[in-house]
Every structure is written in C-alpha cells, then in structure tokens.
Write a protein that holds these residues in place. Structure first.
Motif, PDB file in Angstrom:
ATOM      1  N   HIS A   1       0.874  -1.206  -0.119  1.00 48.15           N
ATOM      2  CA  HIS A   1      -0.020   0.165  -0.163  1.00 48.15           C
ATOM      3  C   HIS A   1       0.933   1.362  -0.098  1.00 48.15           C
ATOM      4  O   HIS A   1       0.629   2.020  -0.802  1.00 48.15           O
ATOM      5  CB  HIS A   1      -0.785  -0.089   1.205  1.00 48.15           C
ATOM      6  N   LEU A   2       1.900   1.192   0.861  1.00 41.35           N
ATOM      7  CA  LEU A   2       2.853   2.503   0.852  1.00 41.35           C
ATOM      8  C   LEU A   2       3.594   2.700  -0.132  1.00 41.35           C
ATOM      9  O   LEU A   2       3.721   3.684  -0.581  1.00 41.35           O
ATOM     10  CB  LEU A   2       3.753   2.444   2.152  1.00 41.35           C
TER      11      LEU A   2
ATOM     12  N   SER B   1       1.416   4.044  -3.170  1.00 49.83           N
ATOM     13  CA  SER B   1       1.211   5.695  -2.622  1.00 49.83           C
ATOM     14  C   SER B   1       2.439   6.510  -3.077  1.00 49.83           C
ATOM     15  O   SER B   1       2.413   7.559  -3.624  1.00 49.83           O
ATOM     16  CB  SER B   1       0.895   5.816  -1.316  1.00 49.83           C
TER      17      SER B   1
ATOM     18  N   ALA C   1      -3.521   3.161  -3.909  1.00 45.73           N
ATOM     19  CA  ALA C   1      -3.212   4.253  -3.159  1.00 45.73           C
ATOM     20  C   ALA C   1      -4.556   5.174  -3.324  1.00 45.73           C
ATOM     21  O   ALA C   1      -4.464   5.961  -2.616  1.00 45.73           O
ATOM     22  CB  ALA C   1      -2.064   4.793  -4.031  1.00 45.73           C
TER      23      ALA C   1
ATOM     24  N   ASP D   1      -8.620   5.341   1.582  1.00 46.54           N
ATOM     25  CA  ASP D   1      -8.846   6.299   2.476  1.00 46.54           C
ATOM     26  C   ASP D   1      -7.494   6.594   3.327  1.00 46.54           C
ATOM     27  O   ASP D   1      -7.235   5.640   4.023  1.00 46.54           O
ATOM     28  CB  ASP D   1     -10.033   5.690   3.393  1.00 46.54           C
ATOM     29  N   PRO D   2      -7.140   7.842   3.049  1.00 45.32           N
ATOM     30  CA  PRO D   2      -5.740   8.056   4.022  1.00 45.32           C
ATOM     31  C   PRO D   2      -5.862   7.984   5.536  1.00 45.32           C
ATOM     32  O   PRO D   2      -4.901   7.497   6.139  1.00 45.32           O
ATOM     33  CB  PRO D   2      -5.464   9.584   3.523  1.00 45.32           C
ATOM     34  N   ARG D   3      -7.206   8.373   5.838  1.00 41.93           N
ATOM     35  CA  ARG D   3      -7.276   8.320   7.322  1.00 41.93           C
ATOM     36  C   ARG D   3      -7.287   6.865   7.875  1.00 41.93           C
ATOM     37  O   ARG D   3      -6.804   6.661   9.154  1.00 41.93           O
ATOM     38  CB  ARG D   3      -8.539   9.256   7.921  1.00 41.93           C
TER      39      ARG D   3
ATOM     40  N   TRP E   1      -5.892   4.256   6.465  1.00 44.14           N
ATOM     41  CA  TRP E   1      -4.330   3.610   6.365  1.00 44.14           C
ATOM     42  C   TRP E   1      -3.445   4.301   7.195  1.00 44.14           C
ATOM     43  O   TRP E   1      -2.526   3.387   7.551  1.00 44.14           O
ATOM     44  CB  TRP E   1      -4.132   3.679   4.606  1.00 44.14           C
ATOM     45  N   GLU E   2      -3.763   5.522   7.611  1.00 43.60           N
ATOM     46  CA  GLU E   2      -2.797   5.969   8.524  1.00 43.60           C
ATOM     47  C   GLU E   2      -2.927   5.005   9.834  1.00 43.60           C
ATOM     48  O   GLU E   2      -2.085   4.796  10.401  1.00 43.60           O
ATOM     49  CB  GLU E   2      -2.995   7.523   8.753  1.00 43.60           C
TER      50      GLU E   2
ATOM     51  N   VAL F   1      -1.366   1.559   9.224  1.00 47.61           N
ATOM     52  CA  VAL F   1       0.063   1.639   9.321  1.00 47.61           C
ATOM     53  C   VAL F   1       0.808   2.165  10.537  1.00 47.61           C
ATOM     54  O   VAL F   1       1.735   1.594  11.056  1.00 47.61           O
ATOM     55  CB  VAL F   1       0.490   2.642   8.142  1.00 47.61           C
ATOM     56  N   GLY F   2      -0.075   3.096  11.334  1.00 49.47           N
ATOM     57  CA  GLY F   2       0.412   3.656  12.397  1.00 49.47           C
ATOM     58  C   GLY F   2       0.387   2.564  13.735  1.00 49.47           C
ATOM     59  O   GLY F   2       1.410   2.446  14.388  1.00 49.47           O
TER      60      GLY F   2
ATOM     61  N   ILE G   1       6.644  -1.924  10.153  1.00 48.58           N
ATOM     62  CA  ILE G   1       6.834  -1.411   8.889  1.00 48.58           C
ATOM     63  C   ILE G   1       7.959  -0.431   8.734  1.00 48.58           C
ATOM     64  O   ILE G   1       8.552  -0.494   7.619  1.00 48.58           O
ATOM     65  CB  ILE G   1       5.655  -0.497   8.472  1.00 48.58           C
TER      66      ILE G   1
END
Lengths: 361, 361
Positions: free
Chosen positions: B189-190, B193, B221, B224-226, B228-229, B232-233, B239
């Motif tokens: 995913h990253l 992106s 990519a 939804d950024p929120r 996936w953040e 990943v977070g 990661i």
C-alpha cells in the motif's frame, strides 16, 4: 480534425511480435497492403494467417512505410538497415524509449530525414504473433516523436499510421517522451518488481494472506525480464535520477511513519491525489460524478422503499453514503451518479415523493 | 474437516461499516440472529435494511458473540467495552493489525479469556453499510489470532464465525500476523502511494502516457488516507523495519540499473519469481499449466488448419508460442493448457493428424 493523410503503401512491418502483428492487422483491416518480416519466418507466417498481411517480400523501391517492431536493443540496427533497404520509404519504430536509439542513429551518420520514431502506449501480458489484435491501439495514446532532421512528409506518414490504427496521436519531443515514460511506466514497473521480489523470502503461510492489493501492485512484475532490462537499460540515465528521487521520498515516508498521524496522512493524501490525476482508461477524462442528497424520513422501512425506488430508476449509482442530522430524527442518503443523469434521477425520486436536493459541497 | 461448531448467538456486530455489515449479512444468511450497533444509528439501520440483522439492542446477558468492526484506533476501547457490556459473550474484532490492540488491552489489565482477535483478508474499494456483501468472505483467508490467555471455547467460537462466513481459516500468532501483513499488505500500500504521489508534479501531457501498468500499481493508493494512517500507525514498528529493508533493496536496484544487463535481469527475475509465489486469487494454488508441442509442417495454410482444430477442441488455451527448427523447414507451436486437459487435447490433435508431443522443458 483535418482529413486523415493516407498511409504510404505498401507497408513493411519488421518484427512480427505482438505489437508488430497488431499493427499489421490494424492496417490490413483499414485496407492497406502489409508485408511482414521476422527473423523467425514462422512468426511472420503466423501473423499472416491471423490477418496481419502477407509473409512475402515487398518490392524495396515501392515500399512507402516501414514499421520497425523489434526489441529495444536492436532498434538502431534495424532502423538503419530499413532506411537503406527501402530507399523511398518513411521508417518508424514502436520502441518504448526514443532518445538513445535516435542518438545512436545520429552517431552513425545515418540520414534521418525519412525516420520518425513513435511509441504506441498499448500492451498485453501475451507475447508473439498469436497475440495479434487489430484493436490493440483503439483509443490508446500513440506518441510520435518528431526530431529536427525529420522531413514534414515523414512526420505526416507516421501520423497517418497512428490514425489508421485508430489510436490517439500525441506529439512529443524524444527527450520529453523518455522523461514521461520513466515516471508513468518504467519506474512503476521497477517498483512493482521491488515489492514482488520482497515476497520471495516469505513462508507460504504469510503469502496465504495476500489479497487483491498486492496482486495489483505486483502484476506487471510478471513481465519478461529480458525485455524490461532492455527498456530500462535504454533509459538508464533518466531512470537512475528518478530512482534517486524515489529514495529521497522513501526516506521521507519512513520519517512520516515514525513521526505520527499528520505527516503520514498528508503523505497518503498525496498518493491519493496522484491516482486522481491519471486520466480515464482510454485517455478520456475521469467520469464526472454529481451528488444528490435524499432525505430519509423517520418512517417504517423508509430506507427499504428508497433503495427500491433507486433500483427501479435503473441508473448507474457509483457510490452511496449515509449522513444523519443529529438535531432531527432524519437521515440523508447521498448518491453519486454520473453528472448527466443526475437531473433524471432527481426528477424520478421527487415524483416518487422523496425530498431531494443537489449536494452543496 | 470436523463438523462446524455453532456460532454462539445472538451475535452483536459493533460497527456497521462495510466489513461489519457484511459479517452481519453472512451470519444472517447462515441462519444466525444478529444485532447491529453503530455510533451513527443510520448506519445500523441501513445495514439492517440490507439484511445484516436488526438495528435493535440485544439482551446483554444473552449475547454469545460480539464482532467488533471499528477503525483500528478505536479497537482496544471498543473491545474492552464489549467485554464489560456483554458478560458472557466471546468478543472478536476484524482489525488489520493484531499485536498492538492486544498489548493495549493487556496493559489495561482487561481479562482476555473471552477475547480472540481475527482478521478477514477481504475488502472493497467501497465503504459503509451500503457496500454490505454476504459473500465478501467467501473462500477468502480469515486469520484467527489465538493468544495465551484465550479460553479454548472462545477460540472455537471465533473459528465457528469464520466457517459461518464461509472463509478459509488460518491460525496465526498476532506477532507473526503483523509481520505477514506488513509485507503482503501494508508495504504494498505504501509503495503504491509512493508511486502515485510521484505523479502529482507531472504535467497532464506526461500523464496522458499512463497505461494499464501504472493504473494497477497505484490503484490501492486511492484508499482512504485516514484509515490507512491508522493501520500503518498501529503496525509502525514492523513497517519501519520493512521500509529500511526496502531502502537497501532500492539502493541495490539503482546499482543494478547503473551496472548493466546481467544484474538488472537477475533483479527483474527475482520480482517475477515473487509474483509466482502468490497463491491463486481465492487462496487456491496457481493453475498448473502443461505444455504441448505441435509440429507445423511446411504445407499451405497448415497454421490456419491447426488453429481451426485447436478452436474446435474447445479447451482453454492459456498461451501459444511459436518456435522453429532452423535446420528443417518446419515450425513448432507450443500450447500451454491446464495440466488436466493436456492428454485430451493431445489425443484430439493426434486424431486430426498432427504430430504432437509433450514439451521437454
């Protein structure tokens, strides 16, 4: 658009692989005479049997256009040879990299007045003449790379070829072309391969967790390494700079992952923005969506009835989201539909008794 | 397989988004009673109207299983709350990261005997309850992450849930799960992106050259950024190490590009090998292909007749390649077909008079 210029015929296609054979099929279908050549005679015969032309030699002095469709490493040799063998013909090629073969031809002192390189942005995971497809180029971008020594009639002949194959003509300088494909084609390929290569040391239990995402990201890494080595090698100078830039951006990504939510969201937003910049599949613009908001009253089975009415309208709804009004006992259903059918759907739902309004955002 | 254990019911699904609503639909379809909860009540109502269960509260003491389907950041809170609110229920979640929420629950001193985390490897580009799909999990991998404090009956209940949703059960330790998804999901995913973000400063003329490859590489990519953040977070430690390894491999790629053909081919071969390790789409093995070689005699329209006979056989031919014998005036057609139909096709072509042999390589 001006009336299409005629493709000077007969045409010789040198290299009866997937792309060359498809050019032959498209031109034959458009009514032009095509002769096929291949270092492997059977390939030319297969292409001919699939409607790409005839696998017989053309009269060299009569040939109007030569399309060179050979692997990147052979391009300069085969183009130079074609210019010599066919003294009146315009010669083009369909290679993925444009600057270095041109520079090599210039270095050899070849007269390039009759040569204009080009690059159809169309491919297939299949290879060889049996993958010939007369519609391969339909509505795809086909770049024509003029250069200062090219004669206007040579440029016109290659542009006529693009039109005959029903592709979308884009004119671009060879250097600019190579910069563009480095970013939109070569780098994605290498990165796909980077991710795929990282799967080779995983145990099968971990690979069992692979979903559609990693399949999509790594699909093109399944391409032929010997072909891609040639493409990348031909554009190595540009790609090397791109890879350095990628390394710096990867470093920033790692910092974002380690520094917390805001930086990472911003980074992911940029990626999403990038996906939105890619034009529609066949080069057209993205479909324009328009939003319609329907009020959902606090009544038994209101949602069920609404879904039924939307279904009855028979229009293509791309996305549906639900919002609610915290101050009243109602909800709102947002429908994303193609901009041009939005008024129709709004009218149908209004007629069915729903409170409908266009979205304000 | 042993007879499926029953899912302890009624079931409460907390979070009526795409995954939660789909769990509700799958369980309802399998005959279980499902109650839906969502912080936005309309979402639960929409899910209910689509067959995911009822949007009414369950009797807390009667609830047998709670499925928590909320964004990663809320997981620990909502799981702890569910264990308290439903004192007899087994609680699971469907989050994409498993170690950190478990550690957070342990840190709070929550009794985790009734909690067993899980992760269905199924998604959609759509979101929200209107994307509910009872078949979302069909034949997809669903990981169940046992931990030392989990009671056997809690593990059995979550495994019964997986079976009821008709997914393929995979058992894995939470730490191992997070390592696996880092490589097969989060990193792809990253990187997707990363490539997509690199398109944002390109002029539209360059983007017009985008083909299917870059579209595939960058598709995810667009997520939804929120969301996936958060994913990943939650898995940032793993990661971050993966990204360092990626940086080293990217450096080696750049060296390969600069050092010439052999190194680059080897690097691309490794990528292709990686794509071959990914199991078939729904977790099955890759189809086994078997090659058949047919001699093409030097006779008029031999290829045309051969293609006709192959077509008449009506079998699925994956790929066709042509080889030729430089010492004789014959060619060979290699057909890749599913291993199990290879003998049938060989017999049909033999009967039609072709010289057929299995490939030797």
């Amino acid at each position: 658009m001006a009336r299409a210029a005629a493709v000077p015929q007969p045409v010789v296609v040198v290299g009866a692989g997937m792309v060359g054979s498809s050019v032959g099929c498209a031109l034959t279908e458009a009514g032009f005479r095509v002769h096929l050549e291949d270092a492997v005679p059977t390939h030319a015969q297969v292409a001919a049997s699939l409607g790409a032309g005839v696998a017989e030699p053309a009269d060299p002095d009569a040939v109007g256009l030569v399309v060179v469709a050979v692997p990147p490493r052979l391009l300069a040799d085969v183009v130079a040879d074609a210019l010599q063998r066919f003294p009146r013909a315009v010669v083009t090629d369909v290679g993925s990299v444009k600057s270095r073969p041109l520079a090599e031809l210039e270095r050899r002192g070849v007269d390039l007045g009759r040569y204009v390189g080009s690059h159809p942005m169309a491919g297939s995971h299949r290879a060889g003449p049996v993958a010939a497809d007369p519609f391969l180029f339909l509505d795809r971008t086909w770049v024509v790379c003029e250069h200062p020594s090219a004669r206007p009639e040579a440029v016109a002949a290659v542009e006529a070829l693009v039109q005959a194959c029903r592709a979308r003509l884009v004119r671009m300088d060879p250097v600019e072309h190579d910069a563009a494909v480095a970013r939109v084609s070569h780098l994605p390929h290498l990165v796909s391969s980077l991710v795929a290569g990282g799967l080779t040391d995983l145990p099968p239990e971990h690979l069992a967790l692979a979903g559609q995402g990693v399949r999509d990201v790594t699909r093109i890494a399944g391409g032929d390494p010997r072909l891609w080595e040639q493409i990348v090698g031909m554009n190595a100078d540009v790609i090397s700079v791109e890879l350095q830039s990628l390394q710096r951006r990867l470093e920033r990504l790692r910092e974002a992952v380690e520094s917390g939510p805001e930086a990472l969201v911003a980074w992911l937003e940029q990626g999403r923005e990038g996906t939105r910049r890619i034009p529609g599949k066949h080069g057209g613009a993205h479909t324009e969506w328009s939003r319609l908001v329907v009020e959902i009253p606090d009544a038994p089975n209101a949602l069920g009835r609404l879904f039924t009415d939307i279904g009855d309208a028979g229009l293509n709804v791309e996305d549906i989201t639900i919002e609610h009004d915290p101050t009243r006992r109602v909800g709102y259903l947002s429908l994303d539909v193609e901009a041009e059918v939005q008024p129709t759907l709004a009218a149908l739902l209004s007629d069915a008794g729903w409170s409908v309004e266009p979205a304000t955002d």
